[in-house]
Design an enzyme around this catalytic site. Structure first.
Site, short mmCIF file in Angstrom:
data_model
loop_
_atom_site.label_atom_id
_atom_site.label_comp_id
_atom_site.label_asym_id
_atom_site.label_seq_id
_atom_site.Cartn_x
_atom_site.Cartn_y
_atom_site.Cartn_z
N GLU A 105 -19.29 26.11 14.80
CA GLU A 105 -17.79 26.62 14.88
C GLU A 105 -17.10 26.15 13.72
O GLU A 105 -17.22 24.97 13.59
CB GLU A 105 -17.36 25.98 16.37
N CYS B 246 -8.91 23.70 15.97
CA CYS B 246 -9.50 24.93 15.24
C CYS B 246 -8.98 26.14 15.71
O CYS B 246 -9.12 27.06 15.09
CB CYS B 246 -11.22 25.09 15.78
P1 NAP Z 1 -17.53 18.15 8.53
O1 NAP Z 1 -17.16 17.66 7.11
O2 NAP Z 1 -17.92 19.45 8.40
O3 NAP Z 1 -18.53 17.22 9.43
C1 NAP Z 1 -18.68 17.50 10.81
C2 NAP Z 1 -20.09 16.98 10.72
O4 NAP Z 1 -21.19 17.57 10.32
C3 NAP Z 1 -20.26 15.39 10.62
O5 NAP Z 1 -21.31 14.52 11.37
C4 NAP Z 1 -20.91 15.51 9.11
O6 NAP Z 1 -21.50 14.46 8.77
C5 NAP Z 1 -21.85 16.53 9.46
N1 NAP Z 1 -21.84 17.20 8.10
C6 NAP Z 1 -21.03 17.81 7.03
N2 NAP Z 1 -21.54 18.44 6.16
C7 NAP Z 1 -22.81 18.15 6.19
C8 NAP Z 1 -23.81 18.72 5.33
N3 NAP Z 1 -23.73 19.14 4.17
N4 NAP Z 1 -25.11 18.61 5.78
C9 NAP Z 1 -25.35 17.86 6.87
N5 NAP Z 1 -24.44 17.39 7.90
C10 NAP Z 1 -23.14 17.63 7.33
O7 NAP Z 1 -16.13 18.14 9.52
P2 NAP Z 1 -14.88 17.01 9.96
O8 NAP Z 1 -15.33 15.85 9.30
O9 NAP Z 1 -14.88 17.20 11.21
O10 NAP Z 1 -13.68 17.54 9.10
C11 NAP Z 1 -13.69 18.12 7.82
C12 NAP Z 1 -13.06 19.48 7.81
O11 NAP Z 1 -13.67 20.27 8.78
C13 NAP Z 1 -11.74 19.70 8.16
O12 NAP Z 1 -10.95 19.34 7.03
C14 NAP Z 1 -11.47 20.78 8.69
O13 NAP Z 1 -11.37 21.70 7.40
C15 NAP Z 1 -12.94 21.05 9.18
N6 NAP Z 1 -12.92 21.12 10.86
C16 NAP Z 1 -12.96 22.39 11.12
C17 NAP Z 1 -12.78 22.46 12.55
C18 NAP Z 1 -12.88 23.58 13.30
O14 NAP Z 1 -12.94 23.51 14.53
N7 NAP Z 1 -12.55 25.02 12.81
C19 NAP Z 1 -12.87 21.26 13.38
C20 NAP Z 1 -12.92 20.17 12.85
C21 NAP Z 1 -13.01 20.07 11.29
P3 NAP Z 1 -20.74 12.93 8.16
O15 NAP Z 1 -20.79 11.76 9.37
O16 NAP Z 1 -21.91 12.71 7.02
O17 NAP Z 1 -19.68 13.46 7.44
#
Ligand code: NAP
Length: 526
Positions: free
Chosen positions: A266, A303
């Site tokens: 998601e 989200c």
């Molecule tokens: P994220 O950076 O995508 O991280 C979510 C999870 O995925 C974390 O455990 C992260 O690990 C892992 N991850 C991220 N990139 C990866 C990759 N390239 N390979 C493997 N694992 C990976 O999301 P976030 O920390 O929740 O927030 C950052 C951004 O996500 C926000 O600014 C927003 O834009 C978006 N977001 C969207 C929603 C939605 O529901 N639409 C919800 C939350 C966030 P790490 O622990 O290493 O970071």
């Protein structure tokens, strides 16, 4: 059970605790929280996967009532630690206590909803076509099918829902309900909260006499621990909530495996809102107040945050816009969840401010640290249609108003939308008749259409759809909220010609479980 060790939970064991750790951080104060957390080693990833693989044959065959007992035990154990859990979550997220109390209740409520679902049992979609040896020209065989779990599932906890979409959140609850062991990759934003919930799940596994590999929870980075888990041959599906970049990276890893597996990610959604003429006329100011509450709820880190709003220009729009500008200009401060989200928010605002196609009409005074102000942008349909950046998700308390001068423009905008989780329509019944073409387009673009309300609240129930076409999710045929989320982690299996005694109870003659089944095309409890 309220001890926090900073170590991964691997089955009934704890991870080794020697390597340099990372800390949880209080977003409101910047203060590092104790203890440090230690990332899982590659041996620990391997062990968690092996244990999950060993647990699968037993856990996948557990009777519905046994799975229900397990899910209810987790809920009760979370409730038993609610006070220290909420206190730690408050420190790690700066989300208000009332919100975290609500999220705890929602987490336990959804575990119990899945318990009810599996106890009742009809979700397996049992289908029976009995044999007809006399059929000409060929005899008809006895064919029976039901849904069976895929295998161990990896869940990436979300940053923005430290409880309801994290360690024992919707992905984990639905995978457990399906009969799949779960390995959680804990989110670094709330590690202590994750461990407390992880221990409640670990204790529940033990108390229910289940194999230890039913649950593990690992700390560590996504690119190392997360990717290693997704690549592991024992793992058969992935649940993820986060950024589009993260989701797409994991989809690519899963697709490149010798045996590709589904990733239910998601990701980003801007959740368009359409205010139709009747509604704008009747209650523009009221909609402005509701909209402000919705796009700033949880500091805009939902989200389902309404991130773009469409309406016709003209006299009636003025009261709406002025009410909204007034609300946004209040000196209200919003603390974001972590430094990554805060810099992404500031960068996105900066980019949009530079975009000549929109203008920033109101921004609450800038704040320090992880505290930010809300921002309101405005543009017109012509500019919006030319500039794709204006439709991108900004994660934080911001939205954009888009005015159109012709009805055709709103249809063109709707046709050009990417996939979103939700679309919202404010209108009268007459508006709905006048804009039936708009609703027909929206149905192809989103998972949920909301009428005369706001999209941020997501009810956990049987009919809910929290999903949508790409890029809001990786697979628009699924939902991650509500009981239909279970269908992400199962596949149909068919038994042909089996004696009834050798069939799963759900498919046996006489319907020993008393569930709804489709027998020779007729739905009933026969
Ligand atoms: P994220 O950076 O995508 O991280 C979510 C999870 O995925 C974390 O455990 C992260 O690990 C892992 N991850 C991220 N990139 C990866 C990759 N390239 N390979 C493997 N694992 C990976 O999301 P976030 O920390 O929740 O927030 C950052 C951004 O996500 C926000 O600014 C927003 O834009 C978006 N977001 C969207 C929603 C939605 O529901 N639409 C919800 C939350 C966030 P790490 O622990 O290493 O970071």
């Amino acid at each position: 059970m309220t001890k926090i060790s900073g170590k991964s939970l691997i089955g009934f064991r704890e991870g080794a605790g020697t390597a340099a750790g990372f800390h949880g951080v209080n977003p409101a104060t910047g203060q590092k929280l104790e203890p440090p957390f230690v990332s899982a080693t590659s041996e620990e990833v391997e062990l968690a996967a092996r244990l999950a693989g060993e647990a699968f044959p037993v856990f996948s065959r557990l009777a519905g009532r046994e799975k229900a007992k397990f899910l209810r035990t987790i809920a009760a154990k979370i409730e038993a630690i609610a006070e220290p859990l909420i206190e730690r979550a408050e420190q790690e997220t700066a989300l208000p206590k009332a919100r975290l109390q609500g999220e705890t209740a929602r987490t336990c409520g959804q575990l119990r909803l899945f318990a009810q679902l599996v106890e009742e049992g009809s979700w397996v979609n049992a289908r029976i076509d009995t044999a007809d040896p006399e059929r000409k020209p060929l005899p008809k065989p006895d064919v029976r099918s039901l849904l069976r779990p895929l295998g161990p599932v990896v869940v990436f906890g979300a940053s923005n829902f430290p409880l309801a979409f994290s360690v024992a959140g919707g992905d984990t609850a639905s995978a457990f309900a399906a009969g799949s062991p779960v390995i959680v990759k804990a989110h670094h934003s709330h590690p202590g909260t994750s461990e407390l919930v992880g221990r409640a799940v670990q204790e529940s596994v033990r108390e229910c006499g289940l194999p230890e590999g039913v649950f593990s929870m690992l700390f560590g980075s996504g690119t190392q621990v997360g990717v290693a888990l997704v690549k592991h041959p024992v793992v058969k599906a992935v649940g993820f909530t986060g950024s589009r970049t993260g989701g797409k990276a994991l989809m690519a890893v899963a697709a490149a495996r010798p045996e590709p597996i589904p990733v239910y990610a998601e990701m980003s959604s801007t959740n368009p809102v359409f205010i139709l003429p009747g509604a704008l006329r009747e209650r523009g100011e009221q909609i402005a107040t509701g909209l402000h509450g919705s796009f700033t709820l949880g500091a805009g880190q939902f989200c389902t945050k309404p991130g773009m709003v469409f309406f016709a220009q003209g006299g009636e729009a003025e009261a709406f816009k002025s009410k909204l500008r007034q609300a946004v200009s209040q000196p209200q401060s919003f603390t974001l969840l972590n430094s990554g989200i805060t810099s992404a928010y500031r960068e996105s605002l900066g980019k949009r401010k530079q975009n000549a196609s929109s203008k920033l009409t109101v921004e609450a005074p800038p704040k320090e640290g992880l505290a930010v102000g809300a921002a309101l942008f405005e543009t017109d349909a012509e500019a919006f249609l030319k500039e794709p950046e204006l439709a991108e998700e900004i994660f934080g308390p911001s939205t954009i108003l888009v005015e159109h001068s012709q009805r055709a423009q709103v249809l063109e905008i709707a046709r050009g939308l990417e996939g979103h989780l939700t679309a919202t329509v404010h209108g009268t019944e007459q508006d709905l008749r006048d804009f039936a073409d708009l609703i027909a387009i929206l149905e192809t673009k989103v998972g949920r259409i909301v009428f005369n309300a706001f999209p941020t609240g997501v009810e956990v129930c049987h009919a809910m759809v929290h999903g949508g076409p790409f890029p809001s999710t990786s697979d628009g045929r699924s939902t991650s909220v509500g009981t239909q989320a279970i269908f992400r982690f199962v596949r149909p299996v068919c038994f042909q010609g089996f004696p009834t005694s050798a069939l799963p109870a759900e498919l046996q003659d006489g319907n020993p479980l008393g569930i709804w089944r489709l027998v020779n095309g007729e739905l009933g409890k026969k």
